[in-house]
Design a protein around this motif. Sequence first.
Motif, PDB file in Angstrom:
ATOM      1  N   UNK A   1       0.809  -1.223   0.000  1.00  0.00           N
ATOM      2  CA  UNK A   1       0.000   0.000   0.000  1.00  0.00           C
ATOM      3  C   UNK A   1       0.838   1.267   0.000  1.00  0.00           C
ATOM      4  N   UNK A   2       2.152   1.146   0.208  1.00  0.00           N
ATOM      5  CA  UNK A   2       3.004   2.335   0.105  1.00  0.00           C
ATOM      6  C   UNK A   2       3.308   2.686  -1.349  1.00  0.00           C
ATOM      7  N   UNK A   3       2.963   1.789  -2.276  1.00  0.00           N
ATOM      8  CA  UNK A   3       3.078   2.064  -3.702  1.00  0.00           C
ATOM      9  C   UNK A   3       1.879   2.927  -4.101  1.00  0.00           C
ATOM     10  N   UNK A   4       2.106   4.125  -4.655  1.00  0.00           N
ATOM     11  CA  UNK A   4       0.998   5.019  -4.987  1.00  0.00           C
ATOM     12  C   UNK A   4      -0.046   4.409  -5.919  1.00  0.00           C
ATOM     13  N   UNK A   5       0.330   3.400  -6.697  1.00  0.00           N
ATOM     14  CA  UNK A   5      -0.612   2.798  -7.633  1.00  0.00           C
ATOM     15  C   UNK A   5      -1.526   1.769  -6.977  1.00  0.00           C
ATOM     16  N   UNK A   6      -1.150   1.271  -5.808  1.00  0.00           N
ATOM     17  CA  UNK A   6      -1.878   0.162  -5.187  1.00  0.00           C
ATOM     18  C   UNK A   6      -3.316   0.493  -4.798  1.00  0.00           C
ATOM     19  N   UNK A   7      -3.589   1.608  -4.103  1.00  0.00           N
ATOM     20  CA  UNK A   7      -4.959   1.846  -3.635  1.00  0.00           C
ATOM     21  C   UNK A   7      -6.021   1.780  -4.725  1.00  0.00           C
ATOM     22  N   UNK A   8      -5.808   2.460  -5.834  1.00  0.00           N
ATOM     23  CA  UNK A   8      -6.793   2.431  -6.919  1.00  0.00           C
ATOM     24  C   UNK A   8      -6.971   1.014  -7.458  1.00  0.00           C
ATOM     25  N   UNK A   9      -5.878   0.268  -7.562  1.00  0.00           N
ATOM     26  CA  UNK A   9      -5.949  -1.095  -8.073  1.00  0.00           C
ATOM     27  C   UNK A   9      -6.742  -1.993  -7.132  1.00  0.00           C
ATOM     28  N   UNK A  10      -6.475  -1.883  -5.844  1.00  0.00           N
ATOM     29  CA  UNK A  10      -7.166  -2.719  -4.864  1.00  0.00           C
ATOM     30  C   UNK A  10      -8.652  -2.393  -4.819  1.00  0.00           C
ATOM     31  N   UNK A  11      -8.972  -1.126  -4.727  1.00  0.00           N
ATOM     32  CA  UNK A  11     -10.381  -0.732  -4.639  1.00  0.00           C
ATOM     33  C   UNK A  11     -11.135  -1.124  -5.909  1.00  0.00           C
ATOM     34  N   UNK A  12     -10.511  -0.965  -7.062  1.00  0.00           N
ATOM     35  CA  UNK A  12     -11.156  -1.364  -8.316  1.00  0.00           C
ATOM     36  C   UNK A  12     -11.440  -2.863  -8.317  1.00  0.00           C
ATOM     37  N   UNK A  13     -10.500  -3.651  -7.817  1.00  0.00           N
ATOM     38  CA  UNK A  13     -10.683  -5.100  -7.774  1.00  0.00           C
ATOM     39  C   UNK A  13     -11.811  -5.488  -6.817  1.00  0.00           C
ATOM     40  N   UNK A  14     -11.875  -4.812  -5.681  1.00  0.00           N
ATOM     41  CA  UNK A  14     -12.936  -5.095  -4.714  1.00  0.00           C
ATOM     42  C   UNK A  14     -14.297  -4.744  -5.304  1.00  0.00           C
ATOM     43  N   UNK A  15     -14.384  -3.621  -5.973  1.00  0.00           N
ATOM     44  CA  UNK A  15     -15.658  -3.212  -6.575  1.00  0.00           C
ATOM     45  C   UNK A  15     -16.082  -4.154  -7.700  1.00  0.00           C
ATOM     46  N   UNK A  16     -15.108  -4.626  -8.452  1.00  0.00           N
ATOM     47  CA  UNK A  16     -15.438  -5.559  -9.529  1.00  0.00           C
ATOM     48  C   UNK A  16     -16.011  -6.855  -8.971  1.00  0.00           C
ATOM     49  N   UNK A  17     -15.484  -7.289  -7.832  1.00  0.00           N
ATOM     50  CA  UNK A  17     -15.925  -8.561  -7.246  1.00  0.00           C
ATOM     51  C   UNK A  17     -17.195  -8.420  -6.420  1.00  0.00           C
ATOM     52  N   UNK A  18     -17.283  -7.330  -5.615  1.00  0.00           N
ATOM     53  CA  UNK A  18     -18.379  -7.213  -4.655  1.00  0.00           C
ATOM     54  C   UNK A  18     -19.377  -6.101  -4.974  1.00  0.00           C
TER      55      UNK A  18
END
Length: 268
Positions: free
Chosen positions: A65-82
């Motif tokens: 999560x210290x990688x600036x690109x991670x938050x958007x990627x994680x949240x997008x994946x969660x939204x796609x699944x749930x």
Amino acid sequence: MDLQLTDKVVVVTGASSGIGRATALLVAAEGGIPVLVARSADKLDKAKAEIEGAGGVADVYTADVSDPATPDQVIAAVLERHGRIDALVNNAGGLQARTGFLDITDEQWLATFNLNFHAARRMSRAAVPAMLESGGGSLVHVGSDSARLPHSGNQDYAAAKLSLLALSTSLATEFSPQGIRSNVVVPGPTLTPLYDGPNGFAEQAAKVWGTDRESALTRMTVEIRPLLTGRWGTSEDLAQVIAYLVSPLASQITAAEWDVDGGALRQV
């Protein structure tokens, strides 16, 4: 107590061990769907297996999560699944024992703020739009008593955690009227891998102070952080408060700072 977390999607960063892991396990035990985010795939898989072995449901995302690109990627994946996010627990963090202010480099200052402040800021920035779209949610940020009780061995960490308090209050001020609550949980000395694991803060402090690990742990809770409860905190102590704050039972709680520190702060 039923926390009314059934089927609630709760993203937890730093979830491979300590407070984050305990929070994810408790959310699952309460019927929620924890999404565990951390760098260690092996530890995440073990936590997921434990949750599923107990009849729960969980997702895992191996990411830094210290990688600036991670938050958007994680949240997008969660939204796609749930399709939604009901709560975000910004738990990821870390510290290194310092010998003093003059010995902390610019690189160390920036790295400490990136992990302990900017990661939470970016995760919140990624999650809030989804919460707004679904009508609300809960943000819980894991702070530290160091924010109120800074010490010569952790000035950069203390400053980052103090900034997190300001961020949480700002988020609560702006978004609570739109249904998104924001609160901070403040651990005191807590026996997590961050403190007592291999090369944890206790071992680091022992080297700085020229003593052994056990003496360093004692100094933390007797001299630096005298605890009224007479014991170190546990990950479960924090997880119970965090799970409550993300639950609908805490619907009237926002812009708050919850100390779970054994009475170390004792503020009036």
